[in-house]
Design a protein around this motif. Sequence first.
Motif, PDB file in Angstrom:
ATOM      1  N   ILE A  13       0.931  -0.991  -0.041  1.00  0.00           N
ATOM      2  CA  ILE A  13       0.002  -0.009   0.149  1.00  0.00           C
ATOM      3  C   ILE A  13       0.909   1.350  -0.169  1.00  0.00           C
ATOM      4  O   ILE A  13       1.702   1.335   0.756  1.00  0.00           O
ATOM      5  CB  ILE A  13      -1.024  -0.111   1.223  1.00  0.00           C
ATOM      6  N   VAL A  14       0.795   2.209  -0.920  1.00  0.00           N
ATOM      7  CA  VAL A  14       1.198   3.501  -1.024  1.00  0.00           C
ATOM      8  C   VAL A  14       0.358   4.462  -0.780  1.00  0.00           C
ATOM      9  O   VAL A  14      -0.843   4.602  -1.631  1.00  0.00           O
ATOM     10  CB  VAL A  14       2.158   3.604  -2.225  1.00  0.00           C
ATOM     11  N   TYR A  15       0.584   5.635  -0.048  1.00  0.00           N
ATOM     12  CA  TYR A  15      -0.191   6.650   0.177  1.00  0.00           C
ATOM     13  C   TYR A  15       0.558   7.741  -0.505  1.00  0.00           C
ATOM     14  O   TYR A  15       1.737   8.179  -0.108  1.00  0.00           O
ATOM     15  CB  TYR A  15      -0.763   7.156   1.599  1.00  0.00           C
ATOM     16  N   PHE A  16      -0.163   8.785  -1.484  1.00  0.00           N
ATOM     17  CA  PHE A  16       0.514   9.899  -1.860  1.00  0.00           C
ATOM     18  C   PHE A  16      -0.373  11.128  -1.275  1.00  0.00           C
ATOM     19  O   PHE A  16      -1.681  10.911  -1.421  1.00  0.00           O
ATOM     20  CB  PHE A  16       0.325   9.834  -3.471  1.00  0.00           C
ATOM     21  N   LEU A  17       0.027  12.087  -1.296  1.00  0.00           N
ATOM     22  CA  LEU A  17      -0.874  13.383  -0.990  1.00  0.00           C
ATOM     23  C   LEU A  17      -0.546  14.383  -2.354  1.00  0.00           C
ATOM     24  O   LEU A  17       0.702  14.741  -2.632  1.00  0.00           O
ATOM     25  CB  LEU A  17      -0.330  14.085   0.135  1.00  0.00           C
ATOM     26  N   SER A  18      -1.360  14.533  -2.996  1.00  0.00           N
ATOM     27  CA  SER A  18      -1.463  15.501  -4.384  1.00  0.00           C
ATOM     28  C   SER A  18      -2.124  16.530  -3.838  1.00  0.00           C
ATOM     29  O   SER A  18      -3.012  16.827  -3.194  1.00  0.00           O
ATOM     30  CB  SER A  18      -2.353  14.758  -5.424  1.00  0.00           C
ATOM     31  N   LYS A  19      -1.357  17.887  -4.418  1.00  0.00           N
ATOM     32  CA  LYS A  19      -1.943  19.110  -4.327  1.00  0.00           C
ATOM     33  C   LYS A  19      -2.976  19.549  -5.214  1.00  0.00           C
ATOM     34  O   LYS A  19      -3.893  20.450  -5.150  1.00  0.00           O
ATOM     35  CB  LYS A  19      -0.859  20.293  -4.642  1.00  0.00           C
TER      36      LYS A  19
END
Length: 170
Positions: A13-19
């Motif tokens: 599982i990978v969590y990204f935070l996009s603007k």
Amino acid sequence: MIIRSQRKYRKTIVYFLSKYQPEQVWEFLIHPKYIEEFTKDPCFYNKIESDFKIEKGAYWVEVHTGEDCSGDIVKCQIVQSDINKRLRTVRYQAGIKNSSTYELNKLDQGTLISEEQKFSISFRDFKGINIVSWIMMITGLLTRFSFKPDEDLYWFKKMENAIFQNINKV
């Protein structure tokens, strides 16, 4: 930016935070025409029909060219598509079923994206050599060798740059 990643025996599982907001992220994150473009050192290319749509039942084909899997042809099928929210796909390769789920959660400052990959044994197109893949999956070696957060970060940065360029060409 990658804000967290997890590797388990048969799941990553990978969590990204996009603007950017989900409606800005969706196509760049999901559409297979971008997968190859955003991938660091791709060992495959995608065949996508001209009438392809991101909807349940649709599929594309990956043709693998890498040393370990040269000639593999992998059908990637969409099993769930909730626009700007969730996409689930399934693919089979080397005796392994790979289920991928992408979820987009809208935040005030952008979008939290989670990407989950689950691996399980498959008898589809079984070949004796697939037992090696099963052993790798069961022991956790498959996720250990296939999970590369630095390549995920490279992909994510390429995606963010493409979104930025798309917004600024208007």
